[in-house]
Design an enzyme around this catalytic site. Sequence first.
Site, PDB file in Angstrom:
ATOM      1  N   GLY A 281       0.837  -1.201   0.000  1.00 31.18           N
ATOM      2  CA  GLY A 281       0.000   0.000   0.000  1.00 31.18           C
ATOM      3  C   GLY A 281       0.866   1.243   0.000  1.00 31.18           C
ATOM      4  N   ARG A 318      -1.078  11.219  11.079  1.00 36.19           N
ATOM      5  CA  ARG A 318       0.033  10.298  11.357  1.00 36.19           C
ATOM      6  C   ARG A 318       0.991  10.776  12.451  1.00 36.19           C
ATOM      7  NH1 ARG A 318       3.525   8.874   8.156  1.00 36.19           N
ATOM      8  NH2 ARG A 318       3.721   6.751   8.931  1.00 36.19           N
ATOM      9  N   CYS A 349      -8.054  22.715  17.293  1.00 38.12           N
ATOM     10  CA  CYS A 349      -8.023  23.149  18.691  1.00 38.12           C
ATOM     11  C   CYS A 349      -7.438  22.064  19.585  1.00 38.12           C
ATOM     12  CB  CYS A 349      -9.422  23.528  19.154  1.00 38.12           C
ATOM     13  SG  CYS A 349     -10.150  24.769  18.089  1.00 38.12           S
ATOM     14  N   GLU A 350      -6.197  21.736  19.337  1.00 41.87           N
ATOM     15  CA  GLU A 350      -5.458  20.723  20.093  1.00 41.87           C
ATOM     16  C   GLU A 350      -4.009  21.170  20.127  1.00 41.87           C
ATOM     17  OE1 GLU A 350      -6.427  17.406  21.037  1.00 41.87           O
ATOM     18  OE2 GLU A 350      -8.487  17.710  20.350  1.00 41.87           O
TER      19      GLU A 350
END
Length: 419
Positions: A281, A318, A349-350
């Site tokens: 993949g 990721r 908002c992190e």
Amino acid sequence: MLDLFPLSARIEGGELVLGGLAASELADRFGTPLYVYCEETVRERARSLRDAVGTDGRVFYGTKAFPNVAVLRLLREDGLGADVASAGELAFAVAAGLGGDELVIHGNNKDEALLGEAARLRAPIVVDAPDEVALAAAAGVERALVRVTLGVDADTHEAIVTGHHGSKFGLPPDEALRAVRDALARGLDVLGVHVHVGSQLPDFTAQAETILRLAAFAASCRDELGWEARVADLGGGFGIRHHPDEDVPDAVALAEVAASTARAAFRDLGLPQPAIWLEPGRCLVGRAGVTLYRVGAVKRLPERTWVAIDGGMSDNPRPQLYGARYTALSAARADEQPDELASVAGMHCESGDVLIDDVRLPSPRRGDLLAVPATGAYTLAMSSTYNGVPRPAAVLVRGGEARLVRCRETVDDLLRSET
Ligand SMILES: *Cc1c(COP(=O)(O)O)cnc(C)c1O
């Protein structure tokens, strides 16, 4: 750094060019964030991997890396099938024109819809649960492989190792052997055996050990059931470089060694030569993809300089999921000295929404375009609409032409699901 970018990447007139198109032109035409895929890179990887498995081998694209109808269609033109693990991914493959012979149906918890579609398309499933053979037979599935978990720990992130004892995937050898017996008793054509060690494998160690154990498992099936595997499906897991500091073995070289190791291991045990199947993949689409972001707020604090972009963990989770490290190029100022150390923050908002901890850029300012390489796999595929942010568009570029292959989601799209 250009070696992290797709094969068609160039710096021309101080600007990053992908598939013959300037990054700024792509951003102006399609908006940002934008996922740009280089067709030349996808095709080169596809053909090289096909060559690695030989004429009787098969390569099935691990669709989950980037489920996209145009990419599936393009890969099919180069002779690749698809590995799908849900009714949704299967629908994408069918929309791209793939038939049952071009599919492998995965999933550790396949639902009725997926088994029913597999039966309708006459596609082989990969048995992954003790009672799945009965369910598959009832659904009308005719062909199967059996996924065996051989107790090898790959040295990769714990979220993406899959071949260890205690894994939620596959069956331990004794149960896998019972599944083969059950499938044969129910009249299924059992094509062969399957393993998938994990993703972004750092070297060949875990895969080599797994392949030896896979051959031993195939020999035990022959000895106890009189059944011989015609296919050895070695899964995916071949990595790519995401960051200049990473040293990752070339996927095609690893695939060649995997295939020859499997052939030798089967031969040493007196088993017939299996057809080698692979399910890559990441290594097919990872390097092909580049994300273009527009820089907004720039904050120069005593502790560090923050460069905020118009995307982040909603289009590429990721860094948060795997601790992934990326780098970036100031795409329209690519010939300027990268004289300032900056951190690239997303717009969510992190506090943890940081795409890149440290990267050197030519003094960043509002309106800059950032190009983040090696973002083609497990980014858009894992995207969300966190903070009500619609998902980005994707384009395929080649020879100076760009084709929209995924429309940009809109706020209206999000509101449509609300009641
Ligand atoms: C995820 C997965 C793949 C593809 O893995 P890559 O690391 O992207 O190559 C292949 N086969 C199975 C069964 C998978 O779960």
